[in-house]
Design a protein around this motif. Sequence first.
Motif, PDB file in Angstrom:
ATOM      1  N   PRO A  62       0.819  -1.230   0.000  1.00 40.77           N
ATOM      2  CA  PRO A  62       0.000   0.000   0.000  1.00 40.77           C
ATOM      3  C   PRO A  62       0.852   1.279   0.000  1.00 40.77           C
ATOM      4  CG  PRO A  62      -0.930  -1.599   1.516  1.00 40.77           C
ATOM      5  CD  PRO A  62       0.408  -2.138   1.085  1.00 40.77           C
ATOM      6  N   ALA A  63       1.990   1.257   0.664  1.00 42.72           N
ATOM      7  CA  ALA A  63       2.882   2.417   0.649  1.00 42.72           C
ATOM      8  C   ALA A  63       3.514   2.574  -0.726  1.00 42.72           C
ATOM      9  CB  ALA A  63       3.957   2.281   1.721  1.00 42.72           C
ATOM     10  N   LEU A  64       3.888   1.470  -1.332  1.00 43.08           N
ATOM     11  CA  LEU A  64       4.454   1.519  -2.683  1.00 43.08           C
ATOM     12  C   LEU A  64       3.448   2.103  -3.665  1.00 43.08           C
ATOM     13  CD1 LEU A  64       6.583   0.931  -4.804  1.00 43.08           C
ATOM     14  CD2 LEU A  64       5.769  -1.454  -4.854  1.00 43.08           C
ATOM     15  N   GLN A  65       2.189   1.751  -3.517  1.00 41.48           N
ATOM     16  CA  GLN A  65       1.157   2.292  -4.417  1.00 41.48           C
ATOM     17  C   GLN A  65       1.027   3.811  -4.252  1.00 41.48           C
ATOM     18  OE1 GLN A  65       0.133   0.412  -6.867  1.00 41.48           O
ATOM     19  NE2 GLN A  65       1.342  -1.191  -5.885  1.00 41.48           N
ATOM     20  N   LEU A  66       1.115   4.296  -3.023  1.00 38.25           N
ATOM     21  CA  LEU A  66       1.090   5.751  -2.801  1.00 38.25           C
ATOM     22  C   LEU A  66       2.308   6.411  -3.437  1.00 38.25           C
ATOM     23  CD1 LEU A  66      -0.011   6.145   0.932  1.00 38.25           C
ATOM     24  CD2 LEU A  66      -1.284   6.871  -1.100  1.00 38.25           C
ATOM     25  N   TYR A  67       3.474   5.795  -3.250  1.00 41.23           N
ATOM     26  CA  TYR A  67       4.724   6.310  -3.812  1.00 41.23           C
ATOM     27  C   TYR A  67       4.618   6.395  -5.335  1.00 41.23           C
ATOM     28  CZ  TYR A  67       9.818   6.770  -4.328  1.00 41.23           C
ATOM     29  OH  TYR A  67      11.086   7.205  -4.618  1.00 41.23           O
ATOM     30  N   ARG A  68       4.141   5.343  -5.957  1.00 37.77           N
ATOM     31  CA  ARG A  68       3.995   5.334  -7.416  1.00 37.77           C
ATOM     32  C   ARG A  68       3.004   6.400  -7.881  1.00 37.77           C
ATOM     33  NH1 ARG A  68       3.612  -1.167  -8.544  1.00 37.77           N
ATOM     34  NH2 ARG A  68       5.866  -1.534  -8.538  1.00 37.77           N
ATOM     35  N   LEU A  70       2.222   9.213  -6.408  1.00 35.89           N
ATOM     36  CA  LEU A  70       2.813  10.540  -6.279  1.00 35.89           C
ATOM     37  C   LEU A  70       3.906  10.755  -7.319  1.00 35.89           C
ATOM     38  CD1 LEU A  70       2.692  13.204  -4.808  1.00 35.89           C
ATOM     39  CD2 LEU A  70       4.216  12.246  -3.050  1.00 35.89           C
ATOM     40  N   CYS A  71       4.661   9.712  -7.626  1.00 35.21           N
ATOM     41  CA  CYS A  71       5.672   9.831  -8.689  1.00 35.21           C
ATOM     42  C   CYS A  71       5.024  10.140 -10.033  1.00 35.21           C
ATOM     43  CB  CYS A  71       6.506   8.553  -8.794  1.00 35.21           C
ATOM     44  SG  CYS A  71       7.824   8.406  -7.575  1.00 35.21           S
ATOM     45  N   ARG A  72       3.932   9.470 -10.346  1.00 36.25           N
ATOM     46  CA  ARG A  72       3.226   9.750 -11.610  1.00 36.25           C
ATOM     47  C   ARG A  72       2.777  11.209 -11.670  1.00 36.25           C
ATOM     48  NH1 ARG A  72       0.195   5.065 -10.350  1.00 36.25           N
ATOM     49  NH2 ARG A  72       1.392   3.266 -11.014  1.00 36.25           N
ATOM     50  N   SER A  84      14.788  10.253 -10.756  1.00 37.40           N
ATOM     51  CA  SER A  84      15.714  10.017  -9.647  1.00 37.40           C
ATOM     52  C   SER A  84      15.026   9.249  -8.522  1.00 37.40           C
ATOM     53  CB  SER A  84      16.250  11.357  -9.136  1.00 37.40           C
ATOM     54  OG  SER A  84      17.061  11.162  -8.009  1.00 37.40           O
ATOM     55  N   TYR A  85      13.802   9.628  -8.194  1.00 38.72           N
ATOM     56  CA  TYR A  85      13.052   8.923  -7.151  1.00 38.72           C
ATOM     57  C   TYR A  85      12.733   7.481  -7.558  1.00 38.72           C
ATOM     58  CZ  TYR A  85      12.614  12.717  -3.884  1.00 38.72           C
ATOM     59  OH  TYR A  85      12.904  13.689  -2.958  1.00 38.72           O
ATOM     60  N   VAL A  86      12.455   7.257  -8.835  1.00 32.09           N
ATOM     61  CA  VAL A  86      12.210   5.896  -9.314  1.00 32.09           C
ATOM     62  C   VAL A  86      13.492   5.071  -9.177  1.00 32.09           C
ATOM     63  CG1 VAL A  86      11.678   4.492 -11.355  1.00 32.09           C
ATOM     64  CG2 VAL A  86      10.326   6.545 -10.845  1.00 32.09           C
TER      65      VAL A  86
END
Length: 104
Positions: A62-68, A70-72, A84-86
């Motif tokens: 679930p944290a990874l999904q939030l990270y992705r 926000l990255c998008r 860089s964040y990816v």
Amino acid sequence: MSDYDKLFKSVSALAEQIRDLQIIAVKQYTPVVEAIIASRSRDVYHIEHTLDGLLDFCCYDPALQLYRRLCRYYFSIDPVATASYVNIYREMWDSEEKDEEDEC
């Protein structure tokens, strides 16, 4: 109780505390990410600070999904920083040698 049993019990308790912390992190970061995206924020410092915080929990899906997510969103603001964040995520969490369930 043997030393092994004590160690196992201690490690199990620690693993449970880590999982609890991951759940709390997602509960706290979800409204932050949603607010950034809903408000169309371009506050680079706030976005990057949020990504930095989420990165520590990206072994929890679930944290990874939030990270992705926000990255998008951030990609349209600063594609170089987003890349860089990816890459940081990949270096920290994404390894071919790790099983999906054993990443944390």
